[in-house]
Design an enzyme around this catalytic site. Structure first.
Site, PDB file in Angstrom:
ATOM      1  N   GLY A  10      -2.678  27.428  -1.156  1.00  0.00           N
ATOM      2  CA  GLY A  10      -2.977  26.178  -0.458  1.00  0.00           C
ATOM      3  C   GLY A  10      -1.717  25.623   0.174  1.00  0.00           C
ATOM      4  O   GLY A  10      -0.614  25.865  -0.328  1.00  0.00           O
ATOM      5  N   GLN A  62       3.587  19.080   3.646  1.00  0.00           N
ATOM      6  CA  GLN A  62       4.547  20.081   3.147  1.00  0.00           C
ATOM      7  C   GLN A  62       5.298  20.778   4.274  1.00  0.00           C
ATOM      8  O   GLN A  62       6.312  21.420   4.039  1.00  0.00           O
ATOM      9  CB  GLN A  62       3.827  21.151   2.300  1.00  0.00           C
ATOM     10  CG  GLN A  62       3.317  20.633   0.973  1.00  0.00           C
ATOM     11  CD  GLN A  62       2.683  21.755   0.187  1.00  0.00           C
ATOM     12  OE1 GLN A  62       1.522  22.095   0.397  1.00  0.00           O
ATOM     13  NE2 GLN A  62       3.438  22.359  -0.703  1.00  0.00           N
ATOM     14  N   CYS A 100       3.241  25.278  -6.847  1.00  0.00           N
ATOM     15  CA  CYS A 100       3.211  24.568  -5.568  1.00  0.00           C
ATOM     16  C   CYS A 100       4.321  25.140  -4.701  1.00  0.00           C
ATOM     17  O   CYS A 100       5.431  25.361  -5.188  1.00  0.00           O
ATOM     18  CB  CYS A 100       3.448  23.077  -5.807  1.00  0.00           C
ATOM     19  SG  CYS A 100       3.533  22.110  -4.290  1.00  0.00           S
ATOM     20  N   LEU A 101       4.043  25.389  -3.424  1.00  0.00           N
ATOM     21  CA  LEU A 101       5.055  25.976  -2.546  1.00  0.00           C
ATOM     22  C   LEU A 101       6.265  25.043  -2.372  1.00  0.00           C
ATOM     23  O   LEU A 101       7.341  25.507  -2.008  1.00  0.00           O
ATOM     24  CB  LEU A 101       4.446  26.322  -1.183  1.00  0.00           C
ATOM     25  CG  LEU A 101       3.411  27.453  -1.211  1.00  0.00           C
ATOM     26  CD1 LEU A 101       2.790  27.644   0.164  1.00  0.00           C
ATOM     27  CD2 LEU A 101       4.031  28.765  -1.709  1.00  0.00           C
ATOM     28  N   HIS A 152      -5.252  19.341  -6.041  1.00  0.00           N
ATOM     29  CA  HIS A 152      -3.798  19.436  -5.841  1.00  0.00           C
ATOM     30  C   HIS A 152      -3.426  19.120  -4.383  1.00  0.00           C
ATOM     31  O   HIS A 152      -2.528  18.322  -4.115  1.00  0.00           O
ATOM     32  CB  HIS A 152      -3.335  20.850  -6.235  1.00  0.00           C
ATOM     33  CG  HIS A 152      -1.894  21.156  -5.974  1.00  0.00           C
ATOM     34  ND1 HIS A 152      -1.001  21.461  -6.983  1.00  0.00           N
ATOM     35  CD2 HIS A 152      -1.179  21.208  -4.816  1.00  0.00           C
ATOM     36  CE1 HIS A 152       0.195  21.676  -6.441  1.00  0.00           C
ATOM     37  NE2 HIS A 152       0.122  21.537  -5.128  1.00  0.00           N
ATOM     38  N   GLU A 153      -4.153  19.735  -3.449  1.00  0.00           N
ATOM     39  CA  GLU A 153      -3.824  19.548  -2.025  1.00  0.00           C
ATOM     40  C   GLU A 153      -4.179  18.132  -1.560  1.00  0.00           C
ATOM     41  O   GLU A 153      -3.449  17.549  -0.752  1.00  0.00           O
ATOM     42  CB  GLU A 153      -4.545  20.597  -1.165  1.00  0.00           C
ATOM     43  CG  GLU A 153      -4.189  22.050  -1.489  1.00  0.00           C
ATOM     44  CD  GLU A 153      -2.704  22.362  -1.454  1.00  0.00           C
ATOM     45  OE1 GLU A 153      -1.966  21.718  -0.697  1.00  0.00           O
ATOM     46  OE2 GLU A 153      -2.269  23.252  -2.217  1.00  0.00           O
ATOM     47  N   HIS A 190      -1.426  15.821  -2.327  1.00  0.00           N
ATOM     48  CA  HIS A 190      -0.315  15.877  -1.359  1.00  0.00           C
ATOM     49  C   HIS A 190      -0.512  14.855  -0.237  1.00  0.00           C
ATOM     50  O   HIS A 190       0.454  14.272   0.243  1.00  0.00           O
ATOM     51  CB  HIS A 190      -0.235  17.266  -0.701  1.00  0.00           C
ATOM     52  CG  HIS A 190       0.595  18.256  -1.454  1.00  0.00           C
ATOM     53  ND1 HIS A 190       1.944  18.088  -1.675  1.00  0.00           N
ATOM     54  CD2 HIS A 190       0.278  19.441  -2.028  1.00  0.00           C
ATOM     55  CE1 HIS A 190       2.415  19.133  -2.346  1.00  0.00           C
ATOM     56  NE2 HIS A 190       1.416  19.973  -2.580  1.00  0.00           N
TER      57      HIS A 190
HETATM   58 NI    NI Z   1       1.418  21.812  -3.594  1.00  0.00          NI
END
Ligand code: NI
Length: 163
Positions: free
Chosen positions: A46, A51, A88-89, A130-131, A134
């Site tokens: 994701g 991000q 998470c990236l 999660h997304e 963000h």
């Molecule tokens: Ni993330």
């Protein structure tokens, strides 16, 4: 297509308040394509617009080969709680247990502006939650204890300095 830079915590842009997407044109479709490319290259499941430094309420995800483009999401109900490993990236190399709902119901639009109402459970519900976090400037780390947060922040700051 273009590969975008993924911001790493504690970059302040990860805390940005995101605005709803209002234009469903070619520019948005290009951003969706670029976000998928960037996410696949980074081997993520994701990726949310903030991000990559774009304060818009949208994210892309791919789980089990199903591609999801989720724009202006609203999680309007959730059920249960499940504690599991999460990455998470924007927190490279870090995996922590986070409690998320087992099932969610979500309203959103796709890249054509069409409206959807869907349910997700298990890992996909975790990704969507999660997304969506963000887009509200909320990060994985906010679900952890203060002690763990401080430890991870120091670890990532060190990594950024040595990069
Ligand atoms: Ni993330």
């Amino acid at each position: 297509m273009a590969i975008l830079d993924i911001l790493v915590y504690p970059d302040p842009a990860l805390r940005a308040e995101c605005s709803d997407v209002t234009e469903f044109g070619d520019k948005l479709k290009k951003l969706v394509t670029d976000m998928f490319e960037t996410m696949y290259l980074a081997k993520g499941v994701g990726l949310a617009a903030p991000q990559v430094g774009i304060p818009l309420r949208m994210f892309v995800a791919d789980w089990n080969g199903d591609r999801h483009v989720i724009i202006n999401p609203e999680i309007y109900s959730s059920e249960g709680a499940e504690r599991s490993d999460e990455g998470c990236l924007s927190f490279p190399g870090i995996y922590e247990d986070v409690t998320r709902p087992e099932k969610i119901s979500i309203r959103y639009r796709d890249e054509n502006g069409d409206h959807h109402d869907a349910a997700a459970e298990g890992f996909l519900a975790r990704v969507f939650a999660h997304e969506t976090d963000h887009l509200n400037g909320r990060l994985m780390i906010d679900h952890l204890s203060a002690l763990k947060r401080t430890y991870l922040r120091k670890k990532l700051e060190k990594k950024v300095r040595s990069a």
